[in-house]
Design a protein around this motif. Structure first.
Motif, PDB file in Angstrom:
ATOM      1  N   PRO A 115       0.845  -1.205   0.000  1.00 38.16           N
ATOM      2  CA  PRO A 115       0.000   0.000   0.000  1.00 38.16           C
ATOM      3  C   PRO A 115       0.872   1.244   0.000  1.00 38.16           C
ATOM      4  O   PRO A 115       1.813   1.367   0.798  1.00 38.16           O
ATOM      5  N   HIS A 116       0.562   2.166  -0.895  1.00 38.98           N
ATOM      6  CA  HIS A 116       1.377   3.371  -1.029  1.00 38.98           C
ATOM      7  C   HIS A 116       0.577   4.470  -1.706  1.00 38.98           C
ATOM      8  O   HIS A 116      -0.527   4.248  -2.200  1.00 38.98           O
ATOM      9  N   GLN A 117       1.165   5.666  -1.728  1.00 41.10           N
ATOM     10  CA  GLN A 117       0.633   6.813  -2.464  1.00 41.10           C
ATOM     11  C   GLN A 117       1.688   7.224  -3.482  1.00 41.10           C
ATOM     12  O   GLN A 117       2.849   7.478  -3.127  1.00 41.10           O
ATOM     13  N   ASP A 118       1.315   7.292  -4.737  1.00 42.47           N
ATOM     14  CA  ASP A 118       2.281   7.608  -5.784  1.00 42.47           C
ATOM     15  C   ASP A 118       2.953   8.958  -5.566  1.00 42.47           C
ATOM     16  O   ASP A 118       4.108   9.161  -5.926  1.00 42.47           O
ATOM     17  N   GLY A 119       2.224   9.874  -4.972  1.00 43.41           N
ATOM     18  CA  GLY A 119       2.767  11.201  -4.745  1.00 43.41           C
ATOM     19  C   GLY A 119       4.013  11.208  -3.884  1.00 43.41           C
ATOM     20  O   GLY A 119       4.826  12.143  -3.964  1.00 43.41           O
ATOM     21  N   TYR A 120       4.205  10.165  -3.076  1.00 38.22           N
ATOM     22  CA  TYR A 120       5.412  10.089  -2.260  1.00 38.22           C
ATOM     23  C   TYR A 120       6.651  10.022  -3.141  1.00 38.22           C
ATOM     24  O   TYR A 120       7.700  10.570  -2.805  1.00 38.22           O
ATOM     25  N   TYR A 121       6.522   9.340  -4.294  1.00 35.56           N
ATOM     26  CA  TYR A 121       7.634   9.225  -5.239  1.00 35.56           C
ATOM     27  C   TYR A 121       7.756  10.470  -6.128  1.00 35.56           C
ATOM     28  O   TYR A 121       8.834  10.803  -6.587  1.00 35.56           O
ATOM     29  N   PHE A 122       6.623  11.113  -6.394  1.00 37.12           N
ATOM     30  CA  PHE A 122       6.603  12.168  -7.408  1.00 37.12           C
ATOM     31  C   PHE A 122       7.275  13.461  -6.955  1.00 37.12           C
ATOM     32  O   PHE A 122       7.846  14.179  -7.767  1.00 37.12           O
ATOM     33  N   MET A 123       7.153  13.806  -5.670  1.00 36.75           N
ATOM     34  CA  MET A 123       7.768  15.016  -5.127  1.00 36.75           C
ATOM     35  C   MET A 123       7.314  16.264  -5.881  1.00 36.75           C
ATOM     36  O   MET A 123       8.112  16.988  -6.481  1.00 36.75           O
ATOM     37  N   LYS A 155      -6.912  13.236   2.501  1.00 40.66           N
ATOM     38  CA  LYS A 155      -6.359  13.218   3.857  1.00 40.66           C
ATOM     39  C   LYS A 155      -4.853  13.429   3.900  1.00 40.66           C
ATOM     40  O   LYS A 155      -4.227  13.237   4.948  1.00 40.66           O
ATOM     41  N   GLY A 156      -4.263  13.812   2.772  1.00 39.06           N
ATOM     42  CA  GLY A 156      -2.851  14.142   2.775  1.00 39.06           C
ATOM     43  C   GLY A 156      -1.936  12.936   2.652  1.00 39.06           C
ATOM     44  O   GLY A 156      -2.378  11.800   2.487  1.00 39.06           O
ATOM     45  N   MET A 157      -0.638  13.200   2.763  1.00 34.23           N
ATOM     46  CA  MET A 157       0.372  12.162   2.611  1.00 34.23           C
ATOM     47  C   MET A 157       0.580  11.410   3.923  1.00 34.23           C
ATOM     48  O   MET A 157       0.787  12.017   4.974  1.00 34.23           O
ATOM     49  N   ARG A 158       0.540  10.094   3.852  1.00 36.62           N
ATOM     50  CA  ARG A 158       0.799   9.254   5.027  1.00 36.62           C
ATOM     51  C   ARG A 158       2.300   8.959   5.125  1.00 36.62           C
ATOM     52  O   ARG A 158       3.015   8.969   4.111  1.00 36.62           O
ATOM     53  N   PRO A 159       2.803   8.648   6.321  1.00 32.97           N
ATOM     54  CA  PRO A 159       4.211   8.265   6.454  1.00 32.97           C
ATOM     55  C   PRO A 159       4.499   6.977   5.672  1.00 32.97           C
ATOM     56  O   PRO A 159       3.695   6.043   5.700  1.00 32.97           O
ATOM     57  N   HIS A 160       5.638   6.952   4.975  1.00 33.25           N
ATOM     58  CA  HIS A 160       6.065   5.784   4.224  1.00 33.25           C
ATOM     59  C   HIS A 160       7.387   5.264   4.790  1.00 33.25           C
ATOM     60  O   HIS A 160       8.189   6.036   5.330  1.00 33.25           O
ATOM     61  N   ILE A 161       7.597   3.959   4.643  1.00 35.18           N
ATOM     62  CA  ILE A 161       8.855   3.338   5.048  1.00 35.18           C
ATOM     63  C   ILE A 161       9.335   2.424   3.932  1.00 35.18           C
ATOM     64  O   ILE A 161       8.568   2.057   3.036  1.00 35.18           O
ATOM     65  N   LEU A 166      10.693  -5.021  -5.064  1.00 40.09           N
ATOM     66  CA  LEU A 166      11.370  -4.407  -6.200  1.00 40.09           C
ATOM     67  C   LEU A 166      10.388  -3.593  -7.035  1.00 40.09           C
ATOM     68  O   LEU A 166       9.320  -4.063  -7.399  1.00 40.09           O
ATOM     69  N   GLY A 167      10.775  -2.337  -7.315  1.00 39.91           N
ATOM     70  CA  GLY A 167       9.919  -1.468  -8.109  1.00 39.91           C
ATOM     71  C   GLY A 167       8.930  -0.666  -7.287  1.00 39.91           C
ATOM     72  O   GLY A 167       8.330   0.283  -7.794  1.00 39.91           O
ATOM     73  N   PHE A 168       8.763  -1.040  -6.024  1.00 38.68           N
ATOM     74  CA  PHE A 168       7.866  -0.313  -5.124  1.00 38.68           C
ATOM     75  C   PHE A 168       8.578  -0.207  -3.774  1.00 38.68           C
ATOM     76  O   PHE A 168       8.256  -0.921  -2.820  1.00 38.68           O
ATOM     77  N   SER A 169       9.550   0.695  -3.717  1.00 34.25           N
ATOM     78  CA  SER A 169      10.497   0.720  -2.603  1.00 34.25           C
ATOM     79  C   SER A 169       9.909   1.251  -1.306  1.00 34.25           C
ATOM     80  O   SER A 169      10.486   1.068  -0.243  1.00 34.25           O
ATOM     81  N   GLN A 170       8.758   1.943  -1.383  1.00 34.81           N
ATOM     82  CA  GLN A 170       8.170   2.560  -0.206  1.00 34.81           C
ATOM     83  C   GLN A 170       6.729   2.096  -0.014  1.00 34.81           C
ATOM     84  O   GLN A 170       5.999   1.923  -0.981  1.00 34.81           O
ATOM     85  N   GLY A 171       6.365   1.900   1.240  1.00 36.92           N
ATOM     86  CA  GLY A 171       4.996   1.532   1.569  1.00 36.92           C
ATOM     87  C   GLY A 171       4.519   2.312   2.776  1.00 36.92           C
ATOM     88  O   GLY A 171       5.334   2.820   3.569  1.00 36.92           O
ATOM     89  N   ILE A 172       3.212   2.435   2.948  1.00 39.08           N
ATOM     90  CA  ILE A 172       2.650   3.199   4.055  1.00 39.08           C
ATOM     91  C   ILE A 172       2.933   2.479   5.369  1.00 39.08           C
ATOM     92  O   ILE A 172       2.608   1.299   5.538  1.00 39.08           O
ATOM     93  N   ALA A 173       3.546   3.234   6.297  1.00 40.06           N
ATOM     94  CA  ALA A 173       4.038   2.637   7.535  1.00 40.06           C
ATOM     95  C   ALA A 173       2.919   2.079   8.406  1.00 40.06           C
ATOM     96  O   ALA A 173       3.071   1.021   9.028  1.00 40.06           O
ATOM     97  N   ASP A 174       1.793   2.783   8.470  1.00 35.62           N
ATOM     98  CA  ASP A 174       0.737   2.393   9.405  1.00 35.62           C
ATOM     99  C   ASP A 174      -0.516   1.897   8.691  1.00 35.62           C
ATOM    100  O   ASP A 174      -1.615   1.971   9.252  1.00 35.62           O
ATOM    101  N   PHE A 175      -0.366   1.380   7.454  1.00 39.70           N
ATOM    102  CA  PHE A 175      -1.553   0.890   6.742  1.00 39.70           C
ATOM    103  C   PHE A 175      -2.193  -0.255   7.522  1.00 39.70           C
ATOM    104  O   PHE A 175      -1.516  -1.093   8.111  1.00 39.70           O
ATOM    105  N   GLY A 176      -3.524  -0.283   7.463  1.00 37.36           N
ATOM    106  CA  GLY A 176      -4.278  -1.316   8.158  1.00 37.36           C
ATOM    107  C   GLY A 176      -5.183  -0.750   9.225  1.00 37.36           C
ATOM    108  O   GLY A 176      -5.841  -1.491   9.967  1.00 37.36           O
ATOM    109  N   LEU A 177      -5.231   0.599   9.316  1.00 39.61           N
ATOM    110  CA  LEU A 177      -6.169   1.234  10.233  1.00 39.61           C
ATOM    111  C   LEU A 177      -7.597   0.859   9.845  1.00 39.61           C
ATOM    112  O   LEU A 177      -7.868   0.507   8.686  1.00 39.61           O
TER     113      LEU A 177
END
Length: 245
Positions: A115-123, A155-161, A166-177
């Motif tokens: 789970p991720h938001q593309d905007g985290y990569y886009f900057m 709701k804005g950008m969530r924290p990613h870790i 491979l190809g999706f290096s970041q995911g939402i840290a607290d997904f599963g709420l």
């Protein structure tokens, strides 16, 4: 679906589902062009544009990036097509086509997309961008369907870790709420069906548990012309990813 309804659904939910956006004939043409690129050009493409589940094993090909560079057919799709015009409707401004990608989840080994938001990569500032995902074959729970968290773009950008995918290096840290799971919508898709989401919409895709079926799809990314990219930060981030094994 009428244009105003498409825009209304997109603004409300953060995504829109457009079944039958392309005909079966058009999908077959895309698959033929993809096969030609894979057969003729993959071996000489730079490593940052080619990703495998098992490095170098063509049967485990996972992703091809920037296909518009390798065939004018894909450049036309990205820069001047119904996809381009749809992006302009959704973002309410002219757009820049950034990349056209091929995705696959090979049978048995196709990993889940975190789970991720593309905007985290886009900057980008402002965050005016859309991602399009088109099924090139039938997709369901078994071989890796896509899901969205409805309304998460508001709701804005969530924290990613960092992830190990491979190809999706970041995911939402607290997904599963509870708010994530209660609002998650899964989409089976047929060839030619299109999903479009806002750069802040939370989404993921399941692993491919099938023993025999692939899961092929095409992705396109568009930035609104008002969005300003932090190019230096983005280049440094991509370079750091490409150094990873």
């Amino acid at each position: 679906m009428e244009t105003n309804k498409i825009k209304k659904h997109f603004d409300r939910d953060g995504y829109v589902y457009l079944p039958g956006f392309l005909s079966q004939e058009n999908v077959e043409t895309i698959l033929t062009k993809l096969s030609a690129v894979i057969a003729e050009k993959v071996q000489t493409m730079p490593s940052q544009h080619v990703k495998y589940e098992d490095t170098g094993d063509l049967s485990t090909l996972k992703m091809l990036q920037d296909l518009q560079v390798y065939d004018p057919f894909f450049a036309d799709i990205l820069f001047d097509s119904t996809f381009t015009r749809l992006a302009e409707v959704l973002l309410e401004e002219k757009v820049t086509g950034k990349t056209l990608e091929y995705f696959n989840k090979p049978p048995r080994i196709g990993k889940a997309t975190p789970p991720h938001q593309d905007g985290y990569y886009f900057m980008l500032e402002p965050m005016r961008a859309v991602t399009m995902w088109m099924a090139l074959e039938e997709v369901d729970r078994e071989n890796g369907w896509v899901s969205y968290v409805k309304g998460s773009h508001k709701k804005g950008m969530r924290p990613h870790i960092a992830t190990n995918t491979l190809g999706f290096s970041q995911g939402i840290a607290d997904f599963g709420l509870k708010s994530d799971l209660d609002n998650e919508v899964f989409f089976p898709a047929k060839p030619g069906d299109l999903l479009v989401h806002h750069a802040l919409t939370i989404h993921r895709a399941s692993q491919n548990t099938s023993l025999t079926r692939t899961r092929k799809a095409m992705g396109l990314i568009y930035f609104g012309v008002s969005a300003k990219e932090d190019v230096a930060a983005k280049e440094a981030y991509v370079a750091s990813l490409n150094k990873q094994p």
